[in-house]
Design an enzyme around this catalytic site. Structure first.
Site, mmCIF file in Angstrom:
data_model
loop_
_atom_site.group_PDB
_atom_site.id
_atom_site.type_symbol
_atom_site.label_atom_id
_atom_site.label_comp_id
_atom_site.label_asym_id
_atom_site.label_seq_id
_atom_site.Cartn_x
_atom_site.Cartn_y
_atom_site.Cartn_z
ATOM 1 N N LYS A 35 -7.895 32.336 24.999
ATOM 2 C CA LYS A 35 -8.757 32.193 26.169
ATOM 3 C C LYS A 35 -8.388 32.746 27.236
ATOM 4 C CE LYS A 35 -11.344 27.870 26.734
ATOM 5 N NZ LYS A 35 -11.363 26.279 26.596
ATOM 6 N N ASP A 178 -14.129 16.660 28.148
ATOM 7 C CA ASP A 178 -14.757 16.898 27.261
ATOM 8 C C ASP A 178 -14.991 16.551 26.362
ATOM 9 O OD1 ASP A 178 -17.415 18.388 26.491
ATOM 10 O OD2 ASP A 178 -16.081 20.317 26.968
ATOM 11 N N ASN A 182 -14.474 18.264 21.360
ATOM 12 C CA ASN A 182 -13.013 18.942 21.487
ATOM 13 C C ASN A 182 -11.210 18.226 20.924
ATOM 14 O OD1 ASN A 182 -14.172 21.786 22.123
ATOM 15 N ND2 ASN A 182 -14.626 20.255 23.552
HETATM 16 N N1 LIG Z 1 -5.512 26.360 20.277
HETATM 17 C C1 LIG Z 1 -6.365 26.401 19.038
HETATM 18 N N2 LIG Z 1 -6.052 25.875 17.545
HETATM 19 C C2 LIG Z 1 -6.876 25.866 17.311
HETATM 20 N N3 LIG Z 1 -8.614 26.211 17.074
HETATM 21 C C3 LIG Z 1 -8.756 26.411 18.371
HETATM 22 C C4 LIG Z 1 -7.617 26.330 19.429
HETATM 23 N N4 LIG Z 1 -7.905 27.067 20.731
HETATM 24 C C5 LIG Z 1 -9.593 26.703 20.418
HETATM 25 N N5 LIG Z 1 -9.962 26.996 19.514
HETATM 26 C C6 LIG Z 1 -11.390 26.471 18.538
HETATM 27 O O1 LIG Z 1 -12.210 27.906 19.357
HETATM 28 C C7 LIG Z 1 -13.285 26.934 19.736
HETATM 29 C C8 LIG Z 1 -13.963 27.379 21.611
HETATM 30 O O2 LIG Z 1 -12.427 26.396 21.832
HETATM 31 P P1 LIG Z 1 -12.267 25.749 23.291
HETATM 32 O O3 LIG Z 1 -13.081 24.576 22.821
HETATM 33 O O4 LIG Z 1 -11.394 25.933 23.687
HETATM 34 O O5 LIG Z 1 -13.694 26.647 23.781
HETATM 35 P P2 LIG Z 1 -14.669 26.447 24.729
HETATM 36 O O6 LIG Z 1 -15.150 27.738 25.361
HETATM 37 O O7 LIG Z 1 -14.392 25.828 26.440
HETATM 38 O O8 LIG Z 1 -15.902 25.623 24.430
HETATM 39 P P3 LIG Z 1 -17.258 24.764 23.681
HETATM 40 O O9 LIG Z 1 -17.738 24.543 25.472
HETATM 41 O O10 LIG Z 1 -17.891 25.289 23.662
HETATM 42 O O11 LIG Z 1 -16.187 23.535 24.087
HETATM 43 C C9 LIG Z 1 -13.038 25.787 19.075
HETATM 44 O O12 LIG Z 1 -14.405 24.467 18.851
HETATM 45 C C10 LIG Z 1 -12.116 25.037 18.174
HETATM 46 O O13 LIG Z 1 -12.651 25.782 17.115
HETATM 47 MG MG LIG Z 2 -14.676 23.569 22.834
#
Ligand SMILES: Nc1ncnc2c1ncn2[C@@H]1O[C@H](COP(=O)(O)OP(=O)(O)OP(=O)(O)O)[C@@H](O)[C@H]1O
Ligand SMILES: [Mg+2]
Length: 250
Positions: A35, A178, A182
Site C-alpha cells: 500500500k 472507516d 473494510n
Molecule cells: N492485507 C490485505 N489482505 C487481503 N486483501 C487486502 C489487504 N489489504 C488490502 N486488501 C484488498 O485491497 C483493497 C483496498 O485496500 P484498502 O481498503 O486498504 O485501500 P483503500 O485505498 O484505503 O481503500 P478504500 O478507500 O476503498 O477503503 C481491499 O478492499 C482488499 O480487497
Molecule cells: Mg478500504
C-alpha cells in the site's frame, strides 16, 4: 535486501477509493499487499505510516495483517503487509441478519480494546484540523456529486463551518474510522484491514458508517432497528448524521 526490492509480480487492486494505491504482490512465492501513498498525506489519517503503526499496535488485540515492512521513497510512504483471507463483509449482504450480526461483532470487538494505553487519536479536533489541511491543498472530496443524497450542503466551506460549529460531545472508544466495507470474515471471525484511520474517537463514528451501509443495502428500516437491538443501544440520530457529514469530504 529490502522486501520492496524482492517483489516479483504486482497487480493493482482496483477496489480502493482513497488516495492510497494498493497492489497485490508476490515475494518468495507468497502473496502480500503493498500500500503506498504520497507524503502530502503524511499528517493525515490516510497516512500509510500511521496505518503501519496502528497495525503493529493491534497485533495482539484484533485479527489484522502483519507488517512485513514499512518504508519511504523520496515522495511516498509504503507498507508491505501479509494477506488476510476470508470473505469480504459485503459478500454477506444477501443474508441481512448475518451481515448485520458481523457489523455488530466487529464494533463490539473494537470497543473491547482498552484505550488508556492507546496513542492514536482520531478525535474531532484532529479530524477537523486534517480536513482543513486537505481543503486548503485541494485534496478533499469537494465534489457534491459524490456526497450522499441526504446531504443538504453543496458548498465545501459551508459544510466545513457547520462541522466545526456543531461538534457533538464525544463518547470515546477505540474506533476503526472507516469500518463499512473494510473487513473480512473467516470461520465466523472478523479480520480487519484499512486501518489508517483507527484510533480513539466517538463510538458514533463507526456506528454511523454501519448505519449508512445498512440503509444503502436495505430500504426496509426494520434492519436499522435490528442493528441497534443487537448492539444493545438506542440510536442517536443527530450524531449519526454528524459522522456521515464529516465523511463527505474524505
Ligand atoms: N492485507 C490485505 N489482505 C487481503 N486483501 C487486502 C489487504 N489489504 C488490502 N486488501 C484488498 O485491497 C483493497 C483496498 O485496500 P484498502 O481498503 O486498504 O485501500 P483503500 O485505498 O484505503 O481503500 P478504500 O478507500 O476503498 O477503503 C481491499 O478492499 C482488499 O480487497
Ligand atoms: Mg478500504
Amino acid at each position: 535486501m529490502k522486501y520492496i526490492n524482492r517483489i516479483t509480480s504486482v497487480e493493482k487492486s482496483l477496489e480502493g477509493m482513497s488516495p492510497a494505491e494498493v497492489y497485490k504482490c508476490r515475494i518468495d512465492e507468497t502473496t502480500y499487499y503493498l500500500k503506498t501513498i504520497n507524503k502530502v498525506f503524511s499528517q493525515t489519517t490516510y497516512s500509510v505510516k500511521r496505518e503501519a503503526a496502528v497495525m503493529r499496535w493491534l497485533t495482539d488485540k484484533l485479527n489484522v495483517p502483519e507488517v512485513l515492512e514499512y518504508g519511504e521513497t523520496e515522495d511516498s510512504e509504503y507498507l508491505i503487509m501479509s494477506e488476510i483471507r476470508g470473505r469480504h463483509i459485503d459478500d454477506f449482504a444477501e443474508t441481512p441478519l448475518q451481515y448485520i450480526s458481523y457489523l455488530v461483532k466487529a464494533i463490539k470487538q473494537l470497543w473491547s480494546i482498552d484505550i488508556s494505553q492507546c496513542n492514536f487519536s482520531s478525535r474531532l479536533d484532529m479530524r477537523l484540523q486534517e480536513l482543513d489541511y486537505l481543503l486548503q491543498r485541494n485534496l478533499a472530496d469537494v465534489d457534491a456529486v459524490n456526497w450522499q443524497d441526504t446531504t443538504n450542503f453543496t458548498k465545501p466551506e459551508e459544510l466545513y463551518l457547520w462541522l466545526c460549529n456543531n461538534r457533538p460531545p464525544e463518547e470515546l472508544v477505540f474506533s476503526h474510522g472507516d469500518i463499512g466495507a473494510n473487513f473480512f470474515v473467516a470461520d465466523g471471525e472478523i479480520y480487519f484491514y484499512d486501518l489508517a484511520r483507527c484510533g480513539i474517537a466517538d463510538k458514533w463514528q463507526d456506528i454511523a458508517f454501519c448505519v449508512r451501509d445498512i440503509r444503502d443495502y436495505y430500504p426496509d428500516a426494520n434492519y436499522e432497528r435490528i442493528f441497534f437491538e443487537m448492539l444493545g443501544i438506542e440510536p442517536d440520530y443527530p450524531k449519526i448524521d454528524y459522522y456521515i457529514l464529516l465523511d463527505e469530504m474524505f
